[in-house]
Design a protein around this motif. Structure first.
Motif, PDB file in Angstrom:
ATOM      1  N   TYR A  12       2.087  53.268   5.484  1.00 45.84           N
ATOM      2  CA  TYR A  12       2.601  52.434   4.076  1.00 45.84           C
ATOM      3  C   TYR A  12       4.198  53.070   3.724  1.00 45.84           C
ATOM      4  CZ  TYR A  12      -2.232  51.167   2.737  1.00 45.84           C
ATOM      5  OH  TYR A  12      -3.410  50.566   2.839  1.00 45.84           O
ATOM      6  N   SER A  13       4.341  54.338   3.918  1.00 49.29           N
ATOM      7  CA  SER A  13       5.710  54.977   3.843  1.00 49.29           C
ATOM      8  C   SER A  13       6.553  54.389   4.882  1.00 49.29           C
ATOM      9  CB  SER A  13       5.511  56.312   4.192  1.00 49.29           C
ATOM     10  OG  SER A  13       4.890  56.827   2.814  1.00 49.29           O
ATOM     11  N   VAL A  14       6.201  54.346   6.096  1.00 44.78           N
ATOM     12  CA  VAL A  14       7.200  53.892   7.352  1.00 44.78           C
ATOM     13  C   VAL A  14       7.291  52.484   6.948  1.00 44.78           C
ATOM     14  CG1 VAL A  14       7.277  53.226   9.818  1.00 44.78           C
ATOM     15  CG2 VAL A  14       6.251  55.677   8.984  1.00 44.78           C
ATOM     16  N   LEU A  15       6.508  51.539   6.426  1.00 45.84           N
ATOM     17  CA  LEU A  15       6.719  50.184   6.187  1.00 45.84           C
ATOM     18  C   LEU A  15       7.597  50.375   5.139  1.00 45.84           C
ATOM     19  CD1 LEU A  15       3.232  48.837   6.882  1.00 45.84           C
ATOM     20  CD2 LEU A  15       5.228  48.150   8.176  1.00 45.84           C
ATOM     21  N   GLU A  29       9.416  57.494  -5.679  1.00 44.05           N
ATOM     22  CA  GLU A  29       9.350  56.238  -5.775  1.00 44.05           C
ATOM     23  C   GLU A  29       7.900  55.704  -4.976  1.00 44.05           C
ATOM     24  OE1 GLU A  29      11.392  52.280  -4.139  1.00 44.05           O
ATOM     25  OE2 GLU A  29      12.748  53.779  -5.188  1.00 44.05           O
ATOM     26  N   ILE A  30       7.863  56.364  -3.574  1.00 45.07           N
ATOM     27  CA  ILE A  30       6.821  55.781  -2.803  1.00 45.07           C
ATOM     28  C   ILE A  30       5.457  56.480  -3.453  1.00 45.07           C
ATOM     29  CG2 ILE A  30       5.816  56.006  -0.700  1.00 45.07           C
ATOM     30  CD1 ILE A  30       8.101  54.223  -0.610  1.00 45.07           C
ATOM     31  N   ALA A  31       5.730  57.722  -3.963  1.00 45.30           N
ATOM     32  CA  ALA A  31       4.222  58.228  -4.362  1.00 45.30           C
ATOM     33  C   ALA A  31       3.740  57.476  -5.687  1.00 45.30           C
ATOM     34  CB  ALA A  31       4.575  59.757  -4.887  1.00 45.30           C
ATOM     35  N   GLU A  32       4.741  57.086  -6.584  1.00 45.42           N
ATOM     36  CA  GLU A  32       4.212  56.234  -7.543  1.00 45.42           C
ATOM     37  C   GLU A  32       3.687  54.975  -7.229  1.00 45.42           C
ATOM     38  OE1 GLU A  32       6.479  54.316 -11.581  1.00 45.42           O
ATOM     39  OE2 GLU A  32       7.084  56.298 -10.841  1.00 45.42           O
ATOM     40  N   HIS A  39       3.872  65.617  -4.170  1.00 51.84           N
ATOM     41  CA  HIS A  39       3.623  66.965  -3.545  1.00 51.84           C
ATOM     42  C   HIS A  39       2.902  66.456  -2.168  1.00 51.84           C
ATOM     43  CE1 HIS A  39       2.712  71.204  -2.245  1.00 51.84           C
ATOM     44  NE2 HIS A  39       1.433  70.916  -2.217  1.00 51.84           N
ATOM     45  N   HIS A  40       1.896  65.773  -2.291  1.00 52.54           N
ATOM     46  CA  HIS A  40       0.869  65.435  -1.080  1.00 52.54           C
ATOM     47  C   HIS A  40       1.568  64.561  -0.321  1.00 52.54           C
ATOM     48  CE1 HIS A  40      -2.785  64.330   1.127  1.00 52.54           C
ATOM     49  NE2 HIS A  40      -2.322  63.209   1.130  1.00 52.54           N
ATOM     50  N   LEU A  41       2.638  63.521  -0.664  1.00 52.99           N
ATOM     51  CA  LEU A  41       3.398  62.820  -0.066  1.00 52.99           C
ATOM     52  C   LEU A  41       4.249  63.497   0.830  1.00 52.99           C
ATOM     53  CD1 LEU A  41       4.295  60.053   1.123  1.00 52.99           C
ATOM     54  CD2 LEU A  41       5.912  59.460  -0.834  1.00 52.99           C
ATOM     55  N   ALA A  42       4.880  64.601   0.262  1.00 51.52           N
ATOM     56  CA  ALA A  42       5.859  65.482   1.005  1.00 51.52           C
ATOM     57  C   ALA A  42       5.495  65.932   2.140  1.00 51.52           C
ATOM     58  CB  ALA A  42       6.361  66.506   0.037  1.00 51.52           C
ATOM     59  N   LYS A  43       4.195  66.627   2.222  1.00 51.20           N
ATOM     60  CA  LYS A  43       3.696  66.649   3.559  1.00 51.20           C
ATOM     61  C   LYS A  43       3.612  65.737   4.447  1.00 51.20           C
ATOM     62  CE  LYS A  43       0.427  70.066   1.132  1.00 51.20           C
ATOM     63  NZ  LYS A  43      -0.852  70.399   0.818  1.00 51.20           N
TER      64      LYS A  43
END
Length: 150
Positions: A12-15, A29-32, A39-43
């Motif tokens: 999802y992030s790459v897209l 923005e992506i996490a929300e 924190h999880h998304l940062a990993k």
């Protein structure tokens, strides 16, 4: 094939980043958008940075930006960063039988087809499909539906 949460979040992030390649998008923005902790998304994003799919820019106006080649980067390229899709999904029972062997051949063929498909679908292809389906916000809608099903 059931993908892990981190793998889906990476896709999802790459897209999201590839849909807006000229922008630095904050991780928050992506996490929300996907209902995940920053924190999880940062990993997940740090692994994408290591793979040189996205770059990280610190400071005001910073964030993440897609630096991969959307026409060459496939779903499988992203998936293998987070899991081993070649892992045998259907391990043999302790005592193999003709029934198991027959089923194993069918499952192995399904796995080969799935890997070939994932290796042939590029980020660019998906972005075109998302555009036809309703634009960039469709990525978030699809993610929310997937999360509800999991």
């Amino acid at each position: 094939m059931k993908l892990q949460k981190n793998t889906l979040l990476a896709l999802y992030s790459v897209l999201e980043f590839a849909a807006r390649p000229d922008e630095h998008i904050p991780a928050s923005e992506i996490a929300e958008k996907y209902g995940e902790s920053a924190h999880h998304l940062a990993k997940v994003l740090s692994e994408l940075v290591r793979a040189r799919i996205v770059e990280s820019v610190r400071g005001v106006g910073g964030g993440y930006r897609f630096i991969g080649n959307a026409r060459r980067l496939t779903l499988l390229n992203v998936i293998v960063l987070f899991e081993d899709p070649a892992q045998e999904l259907h391990p043999a029972p302790e005592e193999a039988s003709a029934t198991h062997d027959a089923l194993a051949r069918v499952f192995a063929e399904i796995d080969r087809i799935a890997l070939a498909t994932l290796g042939s679908v590029t980020i660019a292809t998906l972005l075109k499909d998302i555009g036809r389906a309703g634009g960039p916000d469709e990525v978030a809608d699809t993610a929310a539906e997937s999360a509800e099903m999991a």
